[in-house]
Motif scaffolding. Sequence first.
Motif, PDB file in Angstrom:
ATOM      1  N   GLU A 146      36.973  32.948 -24.450  1.00 30.92           N
ATOM      2  CA  GLU A 146      38.535  32.805 -24.350  1.00 30.92           C
ATOM      3  C   GLU A 146      38.920  31.541 -23.894  1.00 30.92           C
ATOM      4  O   GLU A 146      40.025  31.095 -23.729  1.00 30.92           O
ATOM      5  N   TRP A 176      43.778  31.797 -19.100  1.00 31.09           N
ATOM      6  CA  TRP A 176      44.397  32.904 -18.777  1.00 31.09           C
ATOM      7  C   TRP A 176      45.824  33.212 -18.859  1.00 31.09           C
ATOM      8  O   TRP A 176      46.668  32.091 -18.442  1.00 31.09           O
ATOM      9  N   THR A 183      40.775  39.044 -13.680  1.00 34.66           N
ATOM     10  CA  THR A 183      40.045  38.981 -14.943  1.00 34.66           C
ATOM     11  C   THR A 183      38.953  38.077 -14.840  1.00 34.66           C
ATOM     12  O   THR A 183      38.667  37.257 -13.878  1.00 34.66           O
ATOM     13  N   LEU A 213      37.088  35.012 -17.089  1.00 35.60           N
ATOM     14  CA  LEU A 213      37.116  33.893 -17.915  1.00 35.60           C
ATOM     15  C   LEU A 213      35.665  33.510 -18.339  1.00 35.60           C
ATOM     16  O   LEU A 213      34.723  33.239 -17.588  1.00 35.60           O
TER      17      LEU A 213
END
Length: 865
Positions: free
Chosen positions: A346, A350, A340, A342
């Motif tokens: 966010e 994670w 993913t 980051l």
Amino acid sequence: LKGLKTEKEESLKELCTYMKLSPFRLLTSDCSKRRGFLCRHTIMSPSSLEHTENSRVTVRPRTKRDLPEMHKSVNSIDVLLKHAQTQLTVMETTAGGPSDTDRDSFIDILLKGTQQLNRTFALANPDTIDSIIKCSNAILSLSLGKCGFQHNENKGLFNKVFQIIKIASLLGVDTTTVTKSPSGTVYTSVYKPTNLNKAVLGSEEDGGMVKLPSFSAMESRIGKYNSVIAQMATFSSNPYPSADNITGNVCNVLLSDGQSEIKLDNLTEMVEIFLLRPNNSALTSTSVVLTKDKKSLSQLNVSDPEMTILFNAKPSINVSLAVYLSYGSPPNSTHFYNTTILSHTEDYRWLITPEMLQNTPGVWYVDTRLVNFTLETEVTLTITTYITKCLYWDTVSLEWSKEGCRVGGKSTPEMTQCLCNHLTLFGSSFFVMPNYVDVSRTAELFATVNENYVVLALLCAFYGLYLITLLWACYADRRASSKRKITLLEDNHPGAQYKYLIGIQTGHRRGAGTSANVTVNLIGTETESTIHTLTDPDKPVFERGSFDIFLLCTPFPLGELKNLRLQHDNSGGHPSWYVSKVTIQDLQTKNVWHFFCNCWLSSDQGDGMTKKTFNAAKSNEIASFRNIFQSRTSTGFRDEHIWVSIVDPPSRSPFTRAQRVSCCMSLLLCTMAINIAFWNIPVDPNSAVLFSLGSLQMSWQDVMVGVQSGLLMFPINILIITIFRSIRPRIVSKSKKDDPDEIFKPPSVTIPTILKETEQVISLVSMNPRNKMSEILRLEASYDLLPALNRLHMLIQYIQGESESDNHWVYCSKFLLAALCHLLMNLEKLDAKNFSSQDEYQQVLNTTNLLVRKAEMVFSSHLAN
């Protein structure tokens, strides 16, 4: 007890804080009540304030007959509460109270009485409801404070008490109420079903809050009711301890129509539960430096694949990070399980869920690298990893379960967000991942020295101290090795072959060593030795704490040793000598005799004597507790305590000081490395305190961390120490200049030396009464030599006539053979001019030659027998 009650009342008054829930409502508190275990806050309109009274219950101390009285008054709640208050006072003022039987009876009776109430009565008598809740909290507090209370064996206690509080709260609510106690807080509110749409119950300040889903998700369950009572209870400690390590607050949520509980399960939208961990310790983080061409690799040791891992990677500037998850080996372009991007939106967090871990325990890797970053600057990345899990209490199986619950993305180290599709008692498990030490990143970490120079300074200090101590230890070892030898006494006769090994331990007291010349005399059952001087030309002897070994030789065995005589001439700058112990071993028979001296040989200390005779220790003295204890504490402690033994190890131990210093450094570094993994772990508030001294406390969790650290640290160090102890001392090859055959020069042979040697041989053999030979007078000239040889001839004939052979005759004949051989060799070096006549010389030479042959025959005969 009165002071204790006053202190409880004062502390609980502080809990009654103002809660501004609505600008149109006022908040009142009844914390002035007598027992003070409970603070109940009721939100009401100003017009209803005049109906609020302070309901103090007058209590008269009575005996335990109040329990039967309570049972009789189940149908009359006011009378029941009166007896309940009295019984609580009895329990509180009775040593060891309440008993398990009285406690269970009290709770059962109170629960039965509460179940008979209805909502109409409860709304008309709020003070009665308060008293019920108050009594419930009181009995719970008394039970939890009782010595030896076992949580695991008393889970039913909490169930029943909470059931009483739950029933009473639901019956007596007509508005929003907050009930506080030392064990937790209960929020109760009345809602229209439509008003429960995403309603928030509780607050973060009181340990947790719950956010309900939308009304559409709950409409099929609550839409048919006119009003719904919502209750949320938070507890500061886990009422159901288990192996799941529930930490922080736990929370219970339920909905009711006033008569029964409304079941909510398998909802299409999740209920959000926020559980605080007020006692959570600070997290440890790892800092790495990234560039556009570098990446960071984090290792995660996953033992429970049902846990959720929260991986935080906070960069020093606003950049995007690509993270890759793999199992077993570091991820690459083709090998990874999940990935993913980051970003700051966010918060660089994670959430690695159990589904991503595929329920596989073991070593997982997280690769972190910069994305679309073209600058040449460095980015400092702060990585924090911790794991958590959401659980609920299954009332059927009576254990914590995770079905229908998962960890939410809003979780932080201080608070866990749980997303569940049902309502029950919720808890969370939290564990900080141990710090992973990657040796390959040492060079990178040195680049951040300016951020944390204390660690580097401390390590440099340790290594500097280690090198200095190592140099001193090597010097001390070299100095000690020069003294580590067996001294062959110079005054031993060359022909004497019966050997005794004498070990003398000088004490460790101040001034125990001596500069005087020490002599020894061994006394046995058959005879005694000559007086020998215990000196060594190559090393000092009898220093403080030293253990000196000497080889003493006699012409024949002395028998069983009975006494030892030590003496010194009181010479030198410090003649006083404290002798601790003497051990003598017969190298032929392997018998050992111990002499426990433990005294001064001194003219100015002790009894003022420089000559003493000691008796051999008996078997019961050797095996006595006093002797064994002194031996273990003096020599054993100096050898086996790795730190103390550096300063003063046993003088003859093959485990050198340098090796001991290195083992201590290894022990220190292993301790520091293990402390990295266990440093700043979360504190378990439920862990029992085992020891308390002022502000210093030791809990069961501290003991377990110590045990785990020891199990990790000591095996490798014990292995290192064992290897060092098992190494044989290095044998140093002798150089030519040290060869005694090269440096020995025999003295010149003269008549006086031959006379002296012969006189010495006769004197030695005459010391044993078994030889039946009187001591000879001094030999003056060569004409005395022949009569002396004739006396030796008579002795040889006497030995030859002995039919029974033993060690005495073997070693006596061996001594005569060696002495006569040496005498014959010296006579052959002389000529007749050293004697009065040629005939005299020839006669002495022939007699000596004859004695040598006879002595050899006698020796061979006794040795064979």
